[in-house]
Design a protein around this motif. Structure first.
Motif: not given
Length: 329
Positions: A134-145
């Motif tokens: 996976s690679k985050c496209v939007f919402g970096d903080d939510a993705y990390e969490s």
């Protein structure tokens, strides 16, 4: 294939992802979906996409998005804009007539981990895709969490067992995902047997034997390459790597397996060269009996190389817990 070929694929994937990130950030500004993350999976997440690759996007909330007002209305607004956006950016349409454009709450996914709804609601597939490619496209903080919450769910027995703990729960789920992919392929073969459908099924099988197997077993190899028990942070950092980067990490940690990994990467580069074609041209390759047999012979050889890697890791690790033993029984 040369390193230049691979660098071209990596550069193309990153450029497309960066453009997508910028466009998505602009189009969601007036959409109230706090806690939402959007991540790409598939060839773009592996940084090996070509101009013919489609974009697979997945949507999760962390923390839960249940309290959002007009959540579904805002989601539909977002999905409509994304459908227009991928067309404008030149991506193929979303697969399955956009059937996968739906959101999930990570807390709900983890609540049902291992239960009947894990498979029925596609929680398992989404969880594995987030972990494995996976690679985050939007919402970096939510993705990390969200990603850290998923990793943490596999370490529920770590506290109090720090000396003896091994991530078998995680490894077993990766193996389960691999076997699920195999079952899904067999299921699709029942959907139709026209010449075009047979060629499409063969192309999927070919990709399964290379890209999907590498995604799964490069992760297992990387988990087995640690000198001590991998921590939650170790697993989180592994999840941020591509499968190829995980193989390179194994080579750095266990030099004895370098030759096996070099052979794997060389064959995988050949696979990427074959899948640089358009969908129709790739399918056409499988209409020739001679060419099809040749391509699947190399796919079979690639599977043996993956097995050789797991054997080599066991031999290099000596008295450490035997990887193959836990993968089989």
């Amino acid at each position: 294939m040369t390193d230049g070929f691979l660098e071209t694929r990596i550069h193309f994937s990153n450029a497309q992802l960066n453009e997508l990130r910028a466009e998505v950030s602009a189009l969601v500004q007036d959409v109230q979906l706090e806690g939402l993350t959007i991540f790409a999976a598939g060839s773009f997440a592996r940084l090996e996409a070509s101009e013919h690759s489609d974009i697979d996007l997945f949507f999760t909330y962390h923390p839960t998005g249940k309290t959002l007002e007009q959540r579904r209305t805002n989601e539909l607004k977002l999905f409509g804009r994304l459908i227009d956006l991928v067309g404008r950016l030149g991506f193929p349409p979303f697969s399955g007539d956009s059937r996968w454009l739906q959101t999930h709450d990570i807390d709900q996914i983890l609540l049902h981990l291992g239960g009947p709804e894990d498979d029925a609601a596609n929680y398992f597939t989404l969880r594995m895709l987030m972990l494995l490619e996976s690679k985050c496209v939007f919402g970096d903080d939510a993705y990390e969490s969200a990603l850290r919450a998923v990793v943490r769910s596999y370490y529920r027995d770590f506290d109090g067992n720090e000396e003896s703990f091994q991530p078998w729960f995680l490894i077993n789920d990766v193996m389960r995902y691999w076997k699920t992919l195999l079952l899904n392929y067999e299921s699709r073969r029942n959907e139709g047997r026209t010449p075009q459908e047979r060629s499409e099924a063969r192309a999927k099988n070919f990709k399964l034997r290379f890209s999907r197997s590498t995604t799964c077993f490069a992760t297992i190899a990387a988990l087995a390459s640690f000198d001590s028990v991998p921590t939650m942070e170790d697993v989180y950092q592994l999840a941020l790597l591509t499968p190829r980067e995980r193989l390179q990490l194994v080579r750095e940690r266990i030099p004895e397996v370098s030759e096996v990994i070099d052979g794997l990467i060389a064959e995988y580069n050949w696979f990427l060269s074959q899948t640089s074609l358009s969908v129709s041209d790739l399918h056409a390759k499988f209409e020739s009996d001679e060419e099809r047999r040749s391509m699947f012979a190399r796919a079979e050889s690639y599977g043996r190389r993956i097995y050789d890697l797991l054997v080599a890791i066991d031999e290099a690790r000596g008295t450490a817990p035997k990887l193959l033993r836990y993968l089989v029984v």
